[in-house]
Write an enzyme that holds these catalytic residues in place. Structure first.
Site, PDB file in Angstrom:
ATOM      1  N   ARG A  51       0.823  -1.213   0.000  1.00 51.76           N
ATOM      2  CA  ARG A  51       0.000   0.000   0.000  1.00 51.76           C
ATOM      3  C   ARG A  51       0.855   1.260   0.000  1.00 51.76           C
ATOM      4  O   ARG A  51       0.387   2.351  -0.307  1.00 51.76           O
ATOM      5  CB  ARG A  51      -0.961  -0.013   1.199  1.00 51.76           C
ATOM      6  CG  ARG A  51      -2.004   1.061   1.107  1.00 51.76           C
ATOM      7  CD  ARG A  51      -3.194   0.973   2.086  1.00 51.76           C
ATOM      8  NE  ARG A  51      -3.139  -0.069   3.070  1.00 51.76           N
ATOM      9  CZ  ARG A  51      -2.622   0.076   4.302  1.00 51.76           C
ATOM     10  NH1 ARG A  51      -2.108   1.227   4.676  1.00 51.76           N
ATOM     11  NH2 ARG A  51      -2.639  -0.943   5.137  1.00 51.76           N
ATOM     12  N   TYR A 102     -17.122  18.057 -13.814  1.00 52.38           N
ATOM     13  CA  TYR A 102     -17.426  16.634 -13.955  1.00 52.38           C
ATOM     14  C   TYR A 102     -18.480  16.244 -12.917  1.00 52.38           C
ATOM     15  O   TYR A 102     -18.356  16.610 -11.744  1.00 52.38           O
ATOM     16  CB  TYR A 102     -16.135  15.837 -13.746  1.00 52.38           C
ATOM     17  CG  TYR A 102     -16.336  14.358 -13.831  1.00 52.38           C
ATOM     18  CD1 TYR A 102     -16.605  13.749 -15.046  1.00 52.38           C
ATOM     19  CD2 TYR A 102     -16.263  13.563 -12.697  1.00 52.38           C
ATOM     20  CE1 TYR A 102     -16.797  12.387 -15.124  1.00 52.38           C
ATOM     21  CE2 TYR A 102     -16.449  12.192 -12.770  1.00 52.38           C
ATOM     22  CZ  TYR A 102     -16.722  11.613 -13.987  1.00 52.38           C
ATOM     23  OH  TYR A 102     -16.913  10.266 -14.053  1.00 52.38           O
ATOM     24  N   ASP A 173      -8.471  20.269 -12.609  1.00 57.69           N
ATOM     25  CA  ASP A 173      -8.722  18.966 -13.225  1.00 57.69           C
ATOM     26  C   ASP A 173      -8.328  19.111 -14.694  1.00 57.69           C
ATOM     27  O   ASP A 173      -9.007  19.776 -15.472  1.00 57.69           O
ATOM     28  CB  ASP A 173     -10.202  18.592 -13.074  1.00 57.69           C
ATOM     29  CG  ASP A 173     -10.505  17.207 -13.630  1.00 57.69           C
ATOM     30  OD1 ASP A 173      -9.778  16.750 -14.529  1.00 57.69           O
ATOM     31  OD2 ASP A 173     -11.499  16.594 -13.179  1.00 57.69           O
ATOM     32  N   LYS A 198      -8.899   8.428 -18.923  1.00 62.55           N
ATOM     33  CA  LYS A 198      -9.263   9.050 -20.197  1.00 62.55           C
ATOM     34  C   LYS A 198      -8.049   9.114 -21.133  1.00 62.55           C
ATOM     35  O   LYS A 198      -7.578   8.082 -21.573  1.00 62.55           O
ATOM     36  CB  LYS A 198      -9.870  10.430 -19.923  1.00 62.55           C
ATOM     37  CG  LYS A 198     -10.926  10.426 -18.801  1.00 62.55           C
ATOM     38  CD  LYS A 198     -12.170   9.640 -19.124  1.00 62.55           C
ATOM     39  CE  LYS A 198     -13.059   9.372 -17.914  1.00 62.55           C
ATOM     40  NZ  LYS A 198     -13.468  10.541 -17.139  1.00 62.55           N
TER      41      LYS A 198
HETATM   42  C1  LIG Z   1     -13.838  10.772 -15.813  1.00 61.49           C
HETATM   43  C2  LIG Z   1     -13.490  12.040 -15.142  1.00 61.49           C
HETATM   44  C3  LIG Z   1     -13.224  12.083 -13.769  1.00 61.49           C
HETATM   45  C4  LIG Z   1     -13.351  10.858 -12.881  1.00 61.49           C
HETATM   46  O1  LIG Z   1     -12.406   9.887 -13.194  1.00 61.49           O
HETATM   47  P1  LIG Z   1     -12.625   8.329 -12.882  1.00 61.49           P
HETATM   48  O2  LIG Z   1     -11.333   7.745 -13.325  1.00 61.49           O
HETATM   49  O3  LIG Z   1     -13.809   7.873 -13.668  1.00 61.49           O
HETATM   50  O4  LIG Z   1     -12.871   8.200 -11.419  1.00 61.49           O
HETATM   51  C5  LIG Z   1     -12.851  13.297 -13.221  1.00 61.49           C
HETATM   52  N1  LIG Z   1     -12.776  14.418 -13.970  1.00 61.49           N
HETATM   53  C6  LIG Z   1     -13.031  14.412 -15.292  1.00 61.49           C
HETATM   54  C7  LIG Z   1     -12.933  15.689 -16.059  1.00 61.49           C
HETATM   55  C8  LIG Z   1     -13.396  13.232 -15.919  1.00 61.49           C
HETATM   56  O5  LIG Z   1     -13.666  13.246 -17.242  1.00 61.49           O
END
Ligand SMILES: *Cc1c(COP(=O)(O)O)cnc(C)c1O
Length: 361
Positions: A51, A102, A173, A198
């Site tokens: 961990r 998001y 983000d 993504k």
């Molecule tokens: C998909 C996404 C998230 C969340 O990510 P996960 O890997 O699905 O938990 C956060 N911010 C944005 C802009 C996203 O497109």
């Protein structure tokens, strides 16, 4: 012999994506870091337990950290990373966030607020004056730019300066832009967050998150939270994400070129009342004049474009965002978000145009 890359001019992003996070070049060393499957390590070292660290995570963290220009920590998902950032906010602290962030981020904020953990103020991120005013008593300013799926752009540098004056942390983000198109740490932002699910991983086969910071104290606090809460990535997921990262610049370049060409052609289409595109990246939001019904029809009519949520994969996907109950009511019911992939743009256009032709009037 090649010059030591650390002693010459700084490497460019495409080269960093390919070269960072590699094992040392010694005879018979593998070019790629292995997948280390280990829950424990021989005592006496720096890691000790699964961990607390893993060499496959470290390779990915070195590569992504180098791309963003900071120190990286990886997490089990983007939202695990988001939760770790929100944990920095003290009891009853205020978080300023975009109303069109998001949906998972908005839902986390709403959940924490409903349990009295923090206060959230959702703002129109394009109204810089209002955002700056909201920063005055904030503990954390959450930015997403471009926003999802409205594709609004925030004035990151101005908002960051105002937030810092108020003693607040700023997180961006950076999932949509990737470090190739936007490096928020260079604007003075404290933390960059990624859903590595993504573009970074890029093949719709991994769920992972990451946080990058230049601040060693913040890095230590976040590492401490990850050690304690255990929102750690799997070694295989980290390896896949690093493998994906090797072609990030190629994928983003192609997907962005495809998106820009599609935006030019979509502008003329009679089924649409609006095409939203911030000028960079590969996410495009289109609004169908005939609203919800036409948006759902479009999602069913394409053959190449896959009807699916998520984004940033090599394959093109689309979805009507308001099919999700959690999506903001200020997003038009007929808005369909396109995640443009790396296929041949002519095939993408023919498929999309044919489907859109069936959604006119
Ligand atoms: C998909 C996404 C998230 C969340 O990510 P996960 O890997 O699905 O938990 C956060 N911010 C944005 C802009 C996203 O497109």
């Amino acid at each position: 012999m090649a010059a030591d890359p650390t002693s010459s001019s700084p490497l460019r992003p495409g080269t960093i994506a390919v070269t960072a996070g590699r094992p040392e070049k010694t005879p018979d060393a593998p070019l790629n870091v292995p997948i280390t499957m280990a829950s424990t390590y021989v005592a006496g070292g720096d890691v000790e337990y699964g961990r607390y660290g893993n060499p496959t995570w470290t390779a990915l963290e070195d590569a992504l950290g180098a791309l963003e220009g900071g120190r990286c920590l990886t997490f089990s998902s983007g939202l695990a990373a988001a939760s770790t950032v929100l944990d920095l906010v003290g009891a009853d602290g205020k978080v300023v966030a975009p109303r069109h962030a998001y949906t998972g981020t908005i839902m986390q904020l709403a959940d924490l607020e409903s349990r009295g953990r923090l206060r959230a103020e959702l703002v129109d991120i394009t109204d810089t004056e209002a955002v700056v005013a909201a920063c005055a008593d904030a503990a954390l300013v959450w930015l997403e730019s471009p926003t999802n799926p409205a594709l609004e752009i925030a004035d990151i540098a101005t908002i960051t300066a105002a937030a810092h004056e108020a003693g607040a942390y700023v997180v961006v983000d950076n999932t949509f832009a990737t470090p190739l198109l936007q490096r928020p740490l260079e604007d003075g932002v404290d933390l960059v967050l990624h859903s590595a699910t993504k573009y970074l991983a890029g093949h719709s086969d991994v769920q992972m998150g990451a946080i990058v910071t230049r601040d060693d104290d913040l890095h230590a606090v976040l590492k401490g939270r990850r050690d304690l809460v255990g929102a750690i990535p799997g070694p295989f997921e980290a390896w896949l994400t690093l493998r994906g990262l090797r072609t990030l610049h190629l994928r983003v370049e192609r997907a962005q070129a495809n998106a820009q060409e599609l935006v030019r052609r979509l502008a003329e289409h009679p089924a649409l009342s609006e095409v939203r595109y911030p000028g960079f990246g590969a996410i495009v939001s289109i609004v169908l004049s005939q609203g919800e019904v036409a948006g759902d029809l479009l999602s069913r009519k394409t053959r190449l474009w896959v009807h699916a949520t998520s984004l940033g994969g090599v394959e093109s996907t689309l979805e009507r965002r308001r099919r999700w109950k959690a999506e903001a009511a200020t997003i038009p019911a007929g808005l369909v978000r396109l995640s443009v992939g790396v296929e041949d743009v002519e095939d993408l256009w023919e498929d999309l145009r044919a489907a859109l032709d069936g959604c006119v009037g």
